[in-house]
Each structure stands twice: as structure tokens, then as C-alpha cells.
Design a protein around this motif. Structure first.
Motif, PDB file in Angstrom:
ATOM      1  N   TRP A 103       2.857   0.135   2.724  1.00  0.00           N
ATOM      2  CA  TRP A 103       4.296   0.269   2.983  1.00  0.00           C
ATOM      3  C   TRP A 103       5.087   0.302   1.677  1.00  0.00           C
ATOM      4  O   TRP A 103       5.958   1.158   1.497  1.00  0.00           O
ATOM      5  CB  TRP A 103       4.795  -0.856   3.876  1.00  0.00           C
ATOM      6  CG  TRP A 103       6.276  -0.834   4.078  1.00  0.00           C
ATOM      7  CD1 TRP A 103       7.197  -1.612   3.442  1.00  0.00           C
ATOM      8  CD2 TRP A 103       7.025   0.022   4.944  1.00  0.00           C
ATOM      9  NE1 TRP A 103       8.462  -1.301   3.872  1.00  0.00           N
ATOM     10  CE2 TRP A 103       8.385  -0.299   4.790  1.00  0.00           C
ATOM     11  CE3 TRP A 103       6.667   1.018   5.841  1.00  0.00           C
ATOM     12  CZ2 TRP A 103       9.382   0.350   5.501  1.00  0.00           C
ATOM     13  CZ3 TRP A 103       7.669   1.669   6.547  1.00  0.00           C
ATOM     14  CH2 TRP A 103       9.008   1.336   6.371  1.00  0.00           C
ATOM     15  N   SER A 104       4.824  -0.630   0.781  1.00  0.00           N
ATOM     16  CA  SER A 104       5.619  -0.695  -0.454  1.00  0.00           C
ATOM     17  C   SER A 104       5.476   0.566  -1.289  1.00  0.00           C
ATOM     18  O   SER A 104       6.418   0.976  -1.970  1.00  0.00           O
ATOM     19  CB  SER A 104       5.259  -1.935  -1.269  1.00  0.00           C
ATOM     20  OG  SER A 104       3.897  -1.925  -1.608  1.00  0.00           O
ATOM     21  N   ASP A 105       4.321   1.224  -1.206  1.00  0.00           N
ATOM     22  CA  ASP A 105       4.132   2.474  -1.952  1.00  0.00           C
ATOM     23  C   ASP A 105       5.014   3.595  -1.415  1.00  0.00           C
ATOM     24  O   ASP A 105       5.552   4.388  -2.179  1.00  0.00           O
ATOM     25  CB  ASP A 105       2.670   2.926  -1.884  1.00  0.00           C
ATOM     26  CG  ASP A 105       1.728   1.957  -2.581  1.00  0.00           C
ATOM     27  OD1 ASP A 105       2.173   1.268  -3.522  1.00  0.00           O
ATOM     28  OD2 ASP A 105       0.553   1.900  -2.174  1.00  0.00           O
ATOM     29  N   SER A 108       9.234   2.943  -1.359  1.00  0.00           N
ATOM     30  CA  SER A 108       9.872   3.084  -2.668  1.00  0.00           C
ATOM     31  C   SER A 108      10.279   4.527  -2.975  1.00  0.00           C
ATOM     32  O   SER A 108      11.048   4.766  -3.903  1.00  0.00           O
ATOM     33  CB  SER A 108       8.935   2.559  -3.761  1.00  0.00           C
ATOM     34  OG  SER A 108       7.784   3.381  -3.853  1.00  0.00           O
ATOM     35  N   GLU A 112      17.266   2.862  -0.099  1.00  0.00           N
ATOM     36  CA  GLU A 112      17.360   1.779   0.881  1.00  0.00           C
ATOM     37  C   GLU A 112      18.258   2.247   2.026  1.00  0.00           C
ATOM     38  O   GLU A 112      19.377   2.709   1.798  1.00  0.00           O
ATOM     39  CB  GLU A 112      17.937   0.522   0.231  1.00  0.00           C
ATOM     40  CG  GLU A 112      17.896  -0.672   1.138  1.00  0.00           C
ATOM     41  CD  GLU A 112      18.315  -1.946   0.439  1.00  0.00           C
ATOM     42  OE1 GLU A 112      18.839  -2.837   1.139  1.00  0.00           O
ATOM     43  OE2 GLU A 112      18.132  -2.050  -0.791  1.00  0.00           O
TER      44      GLU A 112
END
Length: 181
Positions: A103-105, A108, A112
Motif C-alpha cells: 500500500w505505501s508504495d 505515495s 492525499e
């Protein structure tokens, strides 16, 4: 005349990046076909056969349910300004949720966005350009902010309760697994 490609060419990518709106279509094995317009800064071309689409909280979660069942997805872009063109991307998709590995990959890569629900990772099997000469001209005015304002006002906890109350099944009763992590 239409032309098929096995990948997203640099010219196709440039066309995609210039569009303000696109359409997502999925279908269960049996039941209603879902076709939805999408906007915002929510689409990324990663390479010639991989794209990502950031999905925000909405009234339904049909794409998640359909992809769980059969993975098929079509994304369509059409030119409302400039030269006529219709582009369809045919592929297989899978959902990535906030608690999933990776998810974080992928998150980003997007700004947002309030109400972010999931990202769909789509492997492109083919692309098709067609003329689009019957598509009318429309001039882009601005993005709508109502959905972002609603999500900001609701906040994370209320949004997650909304998923639990509204987004757990498709309109045909198929599971979306939105709250399973």
C-alpha cells in the motif's frame, strides 16, 4: 478505424495523462454491468502494461466485487477537446487496500485524497484506439470538490463505518471484502 495494441505506447500514455475524466467498466459473471465516470487526479500509468487507479469512497463498491469474482476490467478515455480519440484499456485488476502489503508504495504515487478507499492495480492486456469523431466537444471548467468536502467532514472513523454499512456488497449482493484486512 480502430487499432489494437499489446501495450501502452508513449503516445497512448500522453493521451491518458491529458484527460480529465475516464470511465471504468466491470461486470460479474451474472448480474449488472457497472460503468462509472471517474475524475480527480486518480490514474497513473506505471509502465506499458501496468496502471493504477485510486478509488475513493462512494455509494457503491462494484469494481471490488466484480474483480474478486473475475478480475476483468475495461477503462475508457475519450477526447472531449482537441483531436477526436477514444481509448479503451482491457485488463485484469486486483484491489490493494490500506492494510495490504505494498500500500505505501502505491499510495505515495497519488496526492492525499480524503475518503481514499483502495487502489486498483491493473495489468493491461490490450489497448484499443478508435476515432471518436462522434464525441462532442466539452470544455473542462474545474474539478468538483463535493466528494472531498464530504469525506473530510465525515472523517476516517465515519468513512470506515460507511464502508461497513454501505460498501460491503455490490448491488447484486456480491461481497466486496472492503473491511477484511
Amino acid at each position: 478505424m480502430s487499432k489494437f495494441y499489446k501495450k501502452i505506447t508513449p503516445r497512448i500514455q500522453k493521451f491518458i495523462e491529458a484527460q480529465k475524466m475516464f470511465f471504468v467498466a466491470t461486470a460479474p459473471t451474472s448480474g449488472r454491468i457497472n460503468l462509472s465516470p471517474k475524475g480527480m487526479d486518480s490514474f497513473r500509468v506505471l509502465n506499458e502494461n501496468k496502471v493504477l487507479w485510486l478509488s475513493v469512497t462512494g455509494s457503491g463498491n462494484e469494481t471490488a466485487a466484480h474483480l474478486l469474482e473475475n478480475e476483468r476490467i475495461t477503462i475508457m478515455f475519450c477526447s472531449f477537446e482537441g483531436a477526436p480519440n477514444v481509448l479503451r484499456l482491457y485488463g485484469k485488476g486486483k484491489e490493494i487496500k490500506p492494510n495490504d502489503a505494498g500500500w505505501s508504495d502505491v499510495i505515495s504515487l497519488f496526492p492525499e485524497t480524503p475518503g481514499t478507499r483502495q487502489i486498483f492495480d491493473i495489468t493491461i492486456e490490450s489497448a484499443q484506439n478508435s476515432c471518436g469523431m462522434s464525441i462532442p466537444f466539452y470544455e473542462f471548467k474545474e474539478e468538483r470538490n463535493e466528494l472531498n468536502e464530504w469525506a473530510t467532514t465525515e472523517g476516517k472513523d465515519k468513512i470506515e463505518h460507511y464502508w461497513e454499512d454501505i460498501n460491503q456488497t455490490s448491488i447484486d449482493g456480491l461481497p466486496t471484502n472492503i473491511i477484511k484486512n
